[in-house]
Motif scaffolding. Structure first.
Motif, PDB file in Angstrom:
ATOM      1  N   LEU A 570       1.126  -1.234   0.262  1.00  0.00           N
ATOM      2  CA  LEU A 570       0.113   0.070   0.606  1.00  0.00           C
ATOM      3  C   LEU A 570       0.902   1.588  -0.080  1.00  0.00           C
ATOM      4  O   LEU A 570       0.348   2.031  -0.655  1.00  0.00           O
ATOM      5  CB  LEU A 570      -0.848  -0.327   1.581  1.00  0.00           C
ATOM      6  CG  LEU A 570      -2.004  -1.266   1.074  1.00  0.00           C
ATOM      7  CD1 LEU A 570      -2.946  -0.893   3.042  1.00  0.00           C
ATOM      8  CD2 LEU A 570      -3.081  -0.287   0.227  1.00  0.00           C
ATOM      9  N   ASP A 571       1.461   1.469   0.550  1.00  0.00           N
ATOM     10  CA  ASP A 571       3.177   2.490   1.323  1.00  0.00           C
ATOM     11  C   ASP A 571       3.273   2.553  -0.710  1.00  0.00           C
ATOM     12  O   ASP A 571       3.931   3.895  -1.461  1.00  0.00           O
ATOM     13  CB  ASP A 571       3.924   2.139   1.631  1.00  0.00           C
ATOM     14  CG  ASP A 571       3.580   2.588   3.662  1.00  0.00           C
ATOM     15  OD1 ASP A 571       1.900   3.088   3.319  1.00  0.00           O
ATOM     16  OD2 ASP A 571       4.502   2.236   4.113  1.00  0.00           O
ATOM     17  N   ARG A 572       3.718   1.615  -1.564  1.00  0.00           N
ATOM     18  CA  ARG A 572       4.615   1.796  -2.120  1.00  0.00           C
ATOM     19  C   ARG A 572       3.492   2.789  -3.283  1.00  0.00           C
ATOM     20  O   ARG A 572       3.703   2.615  -4.265  1.00  0.00           O
ATOM     21  CB  ARG A 572       4.455   0.534  -3.386  1.00  0.00           C
ATOM     22  CG  ARG A 572       6.427   0.062  -2.633  1.00  0.00           C
ATOM     23  CD  ARG A 572       7.050  -0.384  -3.173  1.00  0.00           C
ATOM     24  NE  ARG A 572       6.131  -2.316  -3.446  1.00  0.00           N
ATOM     25  CZ  ARG A 572       6.625  -3.201  -2.360  1.00  0.00           C
ATOM     26  NH1 ARG A 572       7.309  -3.224  -1.401  1.00  0.00           N
ATOM     27  NH2 ARG A 572       5.633  -4.373  -2.770  1.00  0.00           N
ATOM     28  N   LEU A 573       2.117   2.048  -3.738  1.00  0.00           N
ATOM     29  CA  LEU A 573       0.762   2.982  -4.552  1.00  0.00           C
ATOM     30  C   LEU A 573       0.570   4.914  -4.390  1.00  0.00           C
ATOM     31  O   LEU A 573      -0.168   4.719  -4.585  1.00  0.00           O
ATOM     32  CB  LEU A 573      -0.269   1.702  -4.176  1.00  0.00           C
ATOM     33  CG  LEU A 573      -0.262   1.048  -4.204  1.00  0.00           C
ATOM     34  CD1 LEU A 573      -1.493   0.245  -3.861  1.00  0.00           C
ATOM     35  CD2 LEU A 573       0.116   0.278  -5.559  1.00  0.00           C
ATOM     36  N   ALA A 574       1.419   5.218  -3.073  1.00  0.00           N
ATOM     37  CA  ALA A 574       1.553   6.526  -3.109  1.00  0.00           C
ATOM     38  C   ALA A 574       0.163   7.288  -2.786  1.00  0.00           C
ATOM     39  O   ALA A 574      -0.917   6.680  -2.686  1.00  0.00           O
ATOM     40  CB  ALA A 574       2.397   7.265  -3.904  1.00  0.00           C
TER      41      ALA A 574
END
Length: 837
Positions: A570-574
């Motif tokens: 989820l963090d990588r999806l900005a």
């Protein structure tokens, strides 16, 4: 000012000082001459921040670092809830050092100590949140989550012990030692101080305090961890169990463990949660063969119920998909019934959803009835009352069908028979595979209907495939027409095969494969998710027939928990993460139109975010452009997105959801008021929530589903406690109490003691409102009936006396008549015939 300085400070996370450098006209080329006092003079008040700037300057001056460019994607520092592993480090004997060393010499040693620790921390991508004198507080898992943050913290702790112990300054050496405590738990972390960038982003919660207290237990050069961190580590490290400890400020005793070193062989990590994705099936050949064998028998007229039991993530859904693929090769009919955690008390929810699926959103009432009748004819349902029964169940009012003169219980029995008859009718045309998924979330009436179906299919060409988790105890185990299949975990060989399916046959490096197998412990979902995380990490290079490592394999490549893995994705999806969070507030499944109206985002922005989420397989998409529905791949992905939201953000989102559903989707308000009630409750709109729980309870009473009605009304009663006393609030309570009494009557008759509990204090409440309306009077009559039917005749006389007073207070002749009639009935039962007359 040279623009490079601003970029350079941003990469250090210290952009708040860019203005200070600009105001003092400090050029990038002169940075090598900046000392601590100058940084103080221009306003860099934090010693930790000055240390970071000077350390970077030294690297630049020595030519070891070029002017950095801003990263392509910076992690968000907005405040949110998340799991964090926190390391607290303290220098041993700093007071004695201060007494024995010159202040300038002490300053140099303190700088060396902090820089040594910081170098190790950065190696494991930790974040130094605060310098506390001779101590450090370090976050693992923020601002960017990793799949193995607990392991990173312990490795960093071991590295810090070694780095500090070997410090040398010039020709001088000191034996420095540290104490370290590590704790894992939920926190709120991110922006604070009304957006003031100069204020540290501190984690708020019990976890930082626990880490500090554990550090206090440590001996010099010892690392102490708490039980939550211990659960995440498996056998990666050698640990000594120190038993429970009572720590200052911590209510319950805390079990502590001392880290004594690395284990020679890494232990397995068993994640606590997970849900199965429809991945390539491996290791379920026996179970699938059983399903197909029973299907062949069903095709010959010997129906069967297959009970598929297993923990979340074990592969139930994958077996189901494989069975559907094989069954599709011959004549068949599939009926899907999906139970929902949001509808555990919504009467016949999985069956109603099946009927509603035949309606188009643009259908008028007449078109809906046409489709409903066609749906019934398809199943050869001969019950002439069936359309009227289902119209009532679907809350479709109509004069198209004659009113049914049936008792509530008979109406319920006929309604259940309609669904069972339809399955039987369809099976007369071709064999039927009736799927009931996640029955552990089924409402009580659906379970009653499922009992009926399982009993009837024994002589029909029907298989009922029922999936559930171990916490559910099915009633059908042991019956002759039922077979229980309990899924176990994959063997090492099977797990390796699943990894290769995910990589599409391309081999992974041996050390990567080994760590995946060790950490997943044969749970198919864990194997798949962790393998995907490795492939997405950027650490591997893809060739024609294999993947190779680009460099040494860091812990980042292999996640240690499913929760952390999901948070990292989820963090990588900005920006798309915020859309996932809003979708999670709506539910496991949500329509595009609802999300669009709730999010209030431009169409292009929303489409881009949803594409990111579907490409990453966070969401699955179903339906056409006009009726697109998105579904979270797993409940745990929804949980990860939802739980990361602060309550201050969740509450207004739920308020918008409730408002949108109420205004734009009236069919939800009329047929599923419990959905609105949940959102109003989560949005802290207590009065609207209570009103919708009451409506849901009344609908369930009308559907002769007393247990569901009681559950809805009880939730309304609970929320009443949050509403300040007022005449309006008291009237809501009276209405709820009356409905609850009726529901308990449907469940157990007028003498059921719960009716007395529901009506307790109702008459006093009715009198206190100062206004006697029909609701208040009805509650008082119900109390008279309860006291009379439960044999408490004297109590009923008191109750009817209060009833008469209410009637007189209202000056309503019909109420006075009803009160007099009630009194006459009581005297009749007492044998006082003249008084009764």
């Amino acid at each position: 000012m040279n623009s490079g300085i601003r970029d350079w400070l941003e990469t250090l996370g210290l952009a708040q000082y860019a203005g200070a450098f600009e105001d003092n006209d400090i050029d990038f080329d002169l940075l090598g001459q900046v000392d601590d006092q100058l940084l103080k003079d221009i306003g860099v008040g934090s010693a930790g921040h000055r240390l970071r700037i000077r350390a970077a300057i030294q690297k630049l001056a020595a030519g070891n670092a070029a002017e950095p460019s801003p990263p392509q994607s910076m992690p968000s520092t907005a405040a949110e809830r998340r799991q964090l592993t926190i390391l607290f480090c303290d220098l041993v004997g700093s007071t004695q050092l201060a007494q024995s060393l010159d202040p300038e010499t002490l300053r140099e040693w303190m700088q060396a100590y902090q820089q040594a620790c910081r170098g190790v921390i950065e190696t494991y991508d930790g974040h130094v949140a605060q310098y506390l004198g001779d101590g450090l507080m370090v976050y693992f898992g923020w601002p960017r989550a990793h799949e193995d943050d607990a392991e990173r913290a312990v490795r960093a702790g071991l590295g810090m012990v070694d780095a500090v112990s070997g410090l040398v300054r010039g020709s001088a050496s000191l034996t420095l030692q540290v104490r370290l405590g590590i704790a894992t738990g939920p926190v709120v972390v991110g922006e604070t101080g009304a957006g003031d960038a100069s204020i540290p982003k501190l984690a708020v919660g019990e976890t930082p305090n626990l880490a500090a207290r554990l550090q206090g237990l440590a001996a010099p050069n010892q690392i102490i961890i708490g039980s939550a961190t211990h659960r995440l580590l498996g056998n990666t490290f050698a640990l000594d169990d120190l038993g429970p400890h009572t720590l200052k400020g911590i209510t319950d005793p805390v079990r502590a463990y001392a880290v004594t070193g690395m284990n020679t062989q890494e232990g397995r990590f068993e994640a606590a949660r997970g849900q199965s994705r429809l991945s390539p099936m491996v290791g379920r050949e026996d179970e699938l063969a059983t399903v197909l064998r029973r299907w062949e028998q069903a095709c010959a007229g010997e129906g069967h119920a297959l009970l598929l039991c297993g923990e979340a993530g074990i592969g139930k859904s994958r077996i189901l998909r494989a069975a559907l693929e094989r069954v599709a090769q011959g004549p068949h009919r599939v009926l899907r019934h999906q139970c929902s955690p949001f509808h555990t008390n919504s009467t016949l929810y999985p069956f109603i959803a099946q009927v509603q699926a035949v309606f188009a959103r643009e259908d008028g009432l007449a078109q809906k009835f046409d489709r409903l009748e066609a749906w019934l004819r398809e199943g050869v349902v001969v019950d002439e009352a069936a359309p009227s029964l289902l119209a009532g169940l679907l809350s479709l009012s109509t004069s198209r069908y004659p009113a049914l003169q049936l008792s509530p219980q008979r109406q319920k029995e006929r309604t259940l028979s309609v669904f069972a008859d339809r399955i039987a009718g369809l099976s007369s045309k071709q064999p039927v595979l009736a799927v009931f998924e996640d029955v552990h979330w089924a409402d009580p009436t659906s379970l009653e209907l499922l009992d009926m179906i399982v009993e009837r299919i024994e002589s029909l060409p029907v298989i009922a495939l029922i999936t559930y988790r171990p916490e559910f105890t099915p009633a059908w185990v042991g019956q002759s027409q039922a077979t229980l299949l309990t899924l176990s975990r994959l063997s090492r060989r099977e797990a390796e095969a699943l990894v290769l399916r995910v990589t599409q046959g391309k081999a992974l490096p041996a050390e990567v494969m080994a760590q995946i197998l060790v950490k997943t412990d044969g749970v198919p979902l864990f194997v798949e998710e962790l393998t995907k995380t490795v492939l997405e990490s950027g650490l591997l290079k893809e060739t024609a027939d294999a993947f190779t490592l680009e460099g040494p394999l860091p812990p980042l490549a292999i996640p240690s928990t499913l929760q952390d893995s999901l948070m990292a994705r989820l963090d990588r999806l900005a920006g798309a993460k915020e859309v996932a969070q809003m979708g999670a507030c709506i539910g496991r499944e949500f329509g595009f139109e609802v999300l669009r109206l709730v999010s209030q985002l431009p169409r292009q922005v929303l489409d881009t975010a949803l594409k990111q989420l579907t490409d990453a397989e966070i969401l699955f998409r179903r339906g056409d452009m006009a009726h697109t529905v998105y579904i979270f791949k797993h409940a745990l992905i929804q949980d990860a997105a939802y739980d990361s939201l602060l309550k201050s953000k969740r509450v207004p989102i739920h308020q918008r959801i409730a408002a949108v559903m109420e205004e734009k989707f009236p069919e939800i308000a009329s047929t599923q008021p419990e959905v609105l009630a949940q959102h109003f409750g989560a949005g802290e709109r207590w009065s609207q929530a209570v009103a919708n729980w009451h409506k849901a309870g009344e609908l369930a009473i009308g559907r002769v589903a007393p247990r569901e009605a009681i559950a809805h009304l009880d939730k309304g009663m609970e929320l009443l406690e949050r509403i300040a006393r007022s005449p309006q609030r008291d009237r809501q309570e009276l209405v709820l109490r009356g409905a609850l009494a009726l529901a308990w009557n449907d469940y157990g008759g007028w003498a059921h003691p719960k009716i007395g509990e529901a009506l307790e204090g109702a008459q006093e409440l009715a009198q206190s409102t100062g206004h006697v309306d029909r609701s208040a009077f009805r509650v008082s009559i119900l109390l008279v009936i309860y006291e009379m039917c439960s044999g408490k005749i004297k109590n009923s006389l008191n109750a009817v006396d209060a009833l008469q007073k209410l009637a007189e207070l209202a000056s309503d002749e019909s109420m006075i008549l009803a009160a007099s009639y009630s009194l006459g009935c009581i005297h009749y039962y007492l044998g006082n015939y003249s008084s009764a007359l």
